[in-house]
Design an enzyme around this catalytic site. Sequence first.
Site, PDB file in Angstrom:
ATOM      1  N   SER A 257       0.812  -1.272   0.089  1.00 57.12           N
ATOM      2  CA  SER A 257       0.079   0.039   0.130  1.00 57.12           C
ATOM      3  C   SER A 257       0.846   1.221   0.052  1.00 57.12           C
ATOM      4  O   SER A 257       0.290   2.465  -0.184  1.00 57.12           O
ATOM      5  CB  SER A 257      -0.988   0.009   1.098  1.00 57.12           C
ATOM      6  OG  SER A 257      -1.905  -0.920   1.055  1.00 57.12           O
TER       7      SER A 257
ATOM      8  N   TYR B 135      -2.999  -2.158 -10.437  1.00 59.23           N
ATOM      9  CA  TYR B 135      -3.016  -2.331  -8.949  1.00 59.23           C
ATOM     10  C   TYR B 135      -1.859  -3.227  -8.411  1.00 59.23           C
ATOM     11  O   TYR B 135      -1.082  -2.996  -7.595  1.00 59.23           O
ATOM     12  CB  TYR B 135      -4.345  -2.383  -8.493  1.00 59.23           C
ATOM     13  CG  TYR B 135      -4.486  -2.055  -6.926  1.00 59.23           C
ATOM     14  CD1 TYR B 135      -3.870  -1.021  -6.238  1.00 59.23           C
ATOM     15  CD2 TYR B 135      -4.459  -3.121  -6.159  1.00 59.23           C
ATOM     16  CE1 TYR B 135      -4.113  -0.925  -5.007  1.00 59.23           C
ATOM     17  CE2 TYR B 135      -4.839  -3.012  -4.780  1.00 59.23           C
ATOM     18  CZ  TYR B 135      -4.620  -1.879  -4.337  1.00 59.23           C
ATOM     19  OH  TYR B 135      -4.687  -1.547  -2.742  1.00 59.23           O
TER      20      TYR B 135
ATOM     21  N   LYS C  40       0.402   3.476  -3.043  1.00 58.61           N
ATOM     22  CA  LYS C  40      -0.566   4.356  -3.163  1.00 58.61           C
ATOM     23  C   LYS C  40      -0.152   5.815  -3.266  1.00 58.61           C
ATOM     24  O   LYS C  40      -0.827   6.734  -3.857  1.00 58.61           O
ATOM     25  CB  LYS C  40      -1.634   4.111  -2.245  1.00 58.61           C
ATOM     26  CG  LYS C  40      -2.312   2.674  -2.262  1.00 58.61           C
ATOM     27  CD  LYS C  40      -3.084   2.166  -0.917  1.00 58.61           C
ATOM     28  CE  LYS C  40      -3.810   1.031  -0.980  1.00 58.61           C
ATOM     29  NZ  LYS C  40      -4.351   0.465   0.120  1.00 58.61           N
TER      30      LYS C  40
ATOM     31  N   TYR D 271      -4.650   4.188   8.192  1.00 56.31           N
ATOM     32  CA  TYR D 271      -5.930   3.641   8.111  1.00 56.31           C
ATOM     33  C   TYR D 271      -6.349   4.067   9.515  1.00 56.31           C
ATOM     34  O   TYR D 271      -6.309   5.318  10.120  1.00 56.31           O
ATOM     35  CB  TYR D 271      -5.912   2.078   7.985  1.00 56.31           C
ATOM     36  CG  TYR D 271      -5.248   1.870   6.889  1.00 56.31           C
ATOM     37  CD1 TYR D 271      -5.695   2.254   5.535  1.00 56.31           C
ATOM     38  CD2 TYR D 271      -3.868   0.814   6.954  1.00 56.31           C
ATOM     39  CE1 TYR D 271      -4.931   1.719   4.487  1.00 56.31           C
ATOM     40  CE2 TYR D 271      -3.304   0.517   5.696  1.00 56.31           C
ATOM     41  CZ  TYR D 271      -3.561   1.133   4.498  1.00 56.31           C
ATOM     42  OH  TYR D 271      -3.058   0.903   3.406  1.00 56.31           O
TER      43      TYR D 271
ATOM     44  N   VAL E 164       1.303  -3.696   4.065  1.00 55.21           N
ATOM     45  CA  VAL E 164       1.240  -4.992   4.982  1.00 55.21           C
ATOM     46  C   VAL E 164       2.461  -5.615   4.543  1.00 55.21           C
ATOM     47  O   VAL E 164       2.492  -6.814   5.177  1.00 55.21           O
ATOM     48  CB  VAL E 164       0.091  -5.715   4.752  1.00 55.21           C
ATOM     49  CG1 VAL E 164      -1.244  -4.919   4.954  1.00 55.21           C
ATOM     50  CG2 VAL E 164      -0.131  -5.835   3.165  1.00 55.21           C
TER      51      VAL E 164
END
Length: 303
Positions: free
Chosen positions: A61, A182, A64, A234, A252
Amino acid sequence: MDLQNALNDIAEEIAANAAKLEAEADAKDESAEPGPFGIAVATPDGVLTAGAAGTFFPIQSISKVFALDLAMRACGDRVFERVGREPSGDPFNSVIDLERTKGIPRNPFINAGALVVVDMLVGAHASEDTVVELVREQLEGRPLKLNDAVLHEGGDLNRAMLSFMKHHDNLNSPVEEVLSSYAKQCAISVDCGGLAQAGLFLSRTRLDADNAEDAERARRMRKVLALMMTCGHYDGSGDFAVRVGLPAKSGVGGGILAIAPERASIAVWSPNLDQHGNSILGVRALELLAARTGWSVFGPAIE
């Protein structure tokens, strides 16, 4: 301050207390061995490392952040007509808010928001490797790999999110094309030194009133960093902001990329994650580094 000595001290302290730190943080995988841990700091003068900084890991992630920068280059603030800028308070793969907001994800760093950003990139670029190419460009010759396991992970939940957003007219590209792009950005694998080097451009936030292009870049960086601060971890973002005080994005794969504006890019890695999906030892190391350097955006070190 001798930054290399500071990194060495932090790596030693983390190694000495790894088991205790992971037990206190309620590690998701209690059977995993504590550590290992690596850290790197990139500045305009070069990259410094300590610990297991040479271990490659998928950035997941963290990609991103790079995707958002590219989307804002292509679309400007129109990005935020299709994805919000608010913290979610939910796990990264939650679908709950999509129903409440009729297919508009809360921010670009939860999975649904990241998929919308990828949809924008697929529409704006001929290549589905856009994020990979950006990271490779920033690495300046450092190695980059694609993690095969991440490339072939099941994407059923992400496919469901895309279908839901398509139902609400918030998807323009074919679902499988978005998923493929992605997967590639999440599979990018580097070591701590590579990640720190790749993120260094994000630290350039100084505005130059005499250079319109440079001023626009700086404004874009400030928006990206603001979202990293508020949404980068998050439902653990508030705790991270209090403890560390730096814009950062976790993955992660165990990595975290943190930015000290106009100073440095910091990468940490350790595979054991807390209940929010953030590296336990990585967060603690960044907390120690911010306290030692005074790089927190909220104020200098307390003497």
